[in-house]
Design a protein around this motif. Sequence first.
Motif, PDB file in Angstrom:
ATOM      1  N   LEU A  18      -6.247  -7.893  -3.038  1.00 13.99           N
ATOM      2  CA  LEU A  18      -6.081  -8.965  -2.038  1.00 13.99           C
ATOM      3  C   LEU A  18      -6.795 -10.234  -2.503  1.00 13.99           C
ATOM      4  O   LEU A  18      -6.239 -11.345  -2.435  1.00 13.99           O
ATOM      5  N   GLU A  19      -8.023 -10.046  -2.989  1.00 19.78           N
ATOM      6  CA  GLU A  19      -8.787 -11.210  -3.467  1.00 19.78           C
ATOM      7  C   GLU A  19      -8.096 -11.861  -4.662  1.00 19.78           C
ATOM      8  O   GLU A  19      -8.018 -13.084  -4.767  1.00 19.78           O
ATOM      9  N   VAL A  52       0.841  -1.211   0.000  1.00 23.37           N
ATOM     10  CA  VAL A  52       0.000   0.000   0.000  1.00 23.37           C
ATOM     11  C   VAL A  52       0.870   1.253   0.000  1.00 23.37           C
ATOM     12  O   VAL A  52       0.595   2.218  -0.712  1.00 23.37           O
ATOM     13  N   PHE A  65      -7.422  -1.983  -3.429  1.00 25.03           N
ATOM     14  CA  PHE A  65      -6.523  -2.850  -2.664  1.00 25.03           C
ATOM     15  C   PHE A  65      -7.244  -4.089  -2.141  1.00 25.03           C
ATOM     16  O   PHE A  65      -6.654  -5.170  -2.097  1.00 25.03           O
ATOM     17  N   VAL A  66      -8.519  -3.939  -1.777  1.00 26.81           N
ATOM     18  CA  VAL A  66      -9.279  -5.121  -1.318  1.00 26.81           C
ATOM     19  C   VAL A  66      -9.414  -6.111  -2.480  1.00 26.81           C
ATOM     20  O   VAL A  66      -9.243  -7.321  -2.313  1.00 26.81           O
ATOM     21  N   PHE A 109      -9.677   3.853  -3.952  1.00 32.70           N
ATOM     22  CA  PHE A 109      -8.368   3.428  -3.463  1.00 32.70           C
ATOM     23  C   PHE A 109      -8.525   2.170  -2.591  1.00 32.70           C
ATOM     24  O   PHE A 109      -7.851   1.155  -2.802  1.00 32.70           O
ATOM     25  N   GLN A 110      -9.459   2.245  -1.656  1.00 35.33           N
ATOM     26  CA  GLN A 110      -9.658   1.105  -0.746  1.00 35.33           C
ATOM     27  C   GLN A 110     -10.177  -0.115  -1.505  1.00 35.33           C
ATOM     28  O   GLN A 110      -9.689  -1.218  -1.325  1.00 35.33           O
TER      29      GLN A 110
END
Lengths: 174, 237
Positions: free
Chosen positions: A43-44, A10, A39-40, A35-36
């Motif tokens: 991650l997936e 990040v 990144f989520v 933005f959030q």
Amino acid sequence: MQVIDWQVVVKKYGPIVWNTAYRLLGNRADTADCFQETFVCALEVSRRQHVRHFPALLIRLATARAIDRLRKRMREPNISADTAVCTTIPGDNPEPYQQIQTQELVVGLREALCQLPPQEAQVFCLRYLNNMSYRRIAKELGIKNSTAGVLLHRARTKLRELLVKAAVIEERQV
Amino acid sequence: MDKPKDILDKAIDALANTDVPPGPPPALTEATVSKLAETARSSQQETRTIKITKIIRRMSGPIKIAAAVLIFIATGYAIGRLSASKAPNIEQLQAALEPAIRQNLLQEMKQYWQVSLTDSYAQLKDELQQQYRRDLSDFAIQTLTASSAVTNDRLQELIDAINAAQNQDRQWFTSALSQIEHNRLQDKTQFAAGLETLALQTEDQLQRTKQDMVQLLSYTQPSSLNPKELRNPSNTN
């Protein structure tokens, strides 16, 4: 399984994602949400597959999320895609007329991008706003190089038509 | 000559060169990292559930059937065991329930006392705090009043002492001035008297010198006078 230090990711690639999202969305609130989400989503993706090139993945995801947000903004009756204009930082351009023209073009292009099919819009943004090569775009989207070229050509044609149409309507209104 | 840019290229340039504020803000970065950690935790739980489901799916046909039969039998046994009716033995029930009830009662009483003690402790603490504050403020007011009175007295004493010292200094100064004036007048008188005496004496001396000069000028030398006497004038009458 790939072990990723997300704090480092990040911090390292945050500015790239921020720039990509802000350029398309033009305001801080939407950019922060995008933005959030980016990144989520990354991650997936990293759970499903091994990620070799994080910047490209993040740019692709940020572009996709930003285009989705733009579409959503267009669909909402009270908010238009040019909400961003209010919060845009004025550039070094000394001519107010040129500045207004530039802003209108930016707003027009954002609105036009919302009207394209998602994949075409994504290819267009990756190529022209993030300077990605055809090969990288094709790899990121899981398509052939030639398909990427075709999508880009179609996107350009449609965008040009939409922009010209918008310009004509504006001229008539004036 | 450059070909004029079409509207799309201009728009692309404009969008690509849009001013982007520096970011992301640190708060957003931290929020994102914490959200990622949270998502990772929740998805780990989901992964565990999926693994169990996958294990069940991987089982072959007969094993699946055997497991189902086993679960069915166990469920039936449990239901039968639970639904079986028995004649209630009151004494046994009482003996079984009494310790539990007693323990529950004790626990409840303990909790009740704890709560009430905590409340009263808090109330007492508040009251004591308030009382202490009141006393402290009263004491502070009294101390301040007393100290200001003492300070005023001391200041008054100091002012009096300064005034007395100033008066004494003034008196000394006046007496010294008068003494100096007195001395000056005395000196002046003495000086005048001395000058007068000197003038009188000088006048007498001048008269005498004048007479001597006259006598000297009127003096005639006698013929019988010895030349030796001339050489020694002190012998003359």
